[in-house]
Scaffold this motif. Sequence first.
Motif, PDB file in Angstrom:
ATOM      1  N   ARG A 196       0.983  -1.383  -0.036  1.00 35.62           N
ATOM      2  CA  ARG A 196       0.088  -0.097   0.150  1.00 35.62           C
ATOM      3  C   ARG A 196       0.934   1.342   0.022  1.00 35.62           C
ATOM      4  O   ARG A 196       2.086   1.078   0.342  1.00 35.62           O
ATOM      5  CB  ARG A 196      -1.042   0.181   1.183  1.00 35.62           C
ATOM      6  N   SER A 208      -4.139   0.427  -2.147  1.00 40.90           N
ATOM      7  CA  SER A 208      -3.558  -0.883  -1.770  1.00 40.90           C
ATOM      8  C   SER A 208      -3.851  -1.852  -2.657  1.00 40.90           C
ATOM      9  O   SER A 208      -4.842  -1.813  -3.226  1.00 40.90           O
ATOM     10  CB  SER A 208      -3.890  -1.075  -0.349  1.00 40.90           C
ATOM     11  N   ASN A 224      -9.189   1.803  -2.429  1.00 40.37           N
ATOM     12  CA  ASN A 224      -8.496   3.202  -2.307  1.00 40.37           C
ATOM     13  C   ASN A 224      -9.574   4.043  -1.525  1.00 40.37           C
ATOM     14  O   ASN A 224     -10.794   3.664  -1.887  1.00 40.37           O
ATOM     15  CB  ASN A 224      -8.077   3.611  -3.715  1.00 40.37           C
TER      16      ASN A 224
END
Length: 382
Positions: A127, A132, A198
């Motif tokens: 991430r 991530s 996200n």
Amino acid sequence: MIQHASVSKGRQENPRILRNAIAIAVASLALPALAETNVAIYGIIDAGLLYQSKTGTDGKSKSSMETSGLRQTIIGFKGDRDLGQGLEGFFNLEAHFDTNNGQFHGTGDAQGNGTPFFRRQANLGLRGDWGSVTFGRQYGPALLAHIGTEPRAFKEQFSNLYAWAYNQYAATNGAPGTERNTNNDVGIFFSNAIQYRNTLGPYSFGVLYSPGGQAGSLDKNSVWAVGGTYTGPVVLSASYQVIKDQATANDNVRHGGLGFAVPFGDFTFKANYLNARNSLSTGSNVSNVNAIGVGTDWKWHPKNTATLAYYDNKDRMNKDDHTRNIVISNDYSLRNDTILYAQMAYVDAGDAATIKTSIVAAGIPSVGHKSTLLNVGLNFTF
């Protein structure tokens, strides 16, 4: 090299030599990289008592110890490591067990796959500011999107967590040659999965794909899922996921949802709509379940939150597979990590009600009858 203290017949080891040998052994096994990784053990222990006014076909009452009334009982391990240049690595391992007997909770994986040790999570990822990416067994983004809009936040007892799970179980849990997908566990946990997540301002979202692993086909046994949440003056949620058959690539499960939550002083009003369509591997439709939940949270005291919720779940292909449910509950926070809870459900089950329209963990309490269930328990988080 590990040194060993010698022992002569009739003579004891020198304690100092033994201590030195142990110290050398520990030093030789040490992994310096571990010092750069933050690792934590966490979990939830949840147990209580459950009373049902009617059970099964005989309509008799029953009292029992119940595991996981508020939240699932789990133990997990998580860690992260700074990789430099704004990049971080992480992992999650999470097992699910029952407090009342200490056994693994079981699984919704396809028959013959066994019971996973880390049923809920076994993954690692990367991430950064860009979001991530997670690889392995993990929570899908669809259910995560609705936690803030489901009237009882998908609590482990008396919520539409079960309408969600049971509608994505039968159509994928078969033996080879029947309806089957080896990447799906009740539409919540997905194996062999890749997920991107996200958060952009008030928006958070996830996209997941599980490749099927079948020769000559990208569709067979695959899963895809999306889910997103807007968190502003109000909360909005949406999701959709498709679970395909291992042998035919048919859409055995198509599941979607919409929800909203509106805070107003000490109250939060919530509404959530879920639709699940099941079909056989041949494409023949089996069920089409609408699950509707509305409710209100009331923070009536700094340590107490009461909830009133109504659930109306019905299979449009079978009008008698229908339940109407009223739930009243209160969570008392002894402290932030310890909750004493009491929750009551009134269940009016149709003459052909099945687990697909249930809000009760064990399924329909008594088909064709009205039942009252009371659950009191303690939830401990660490």
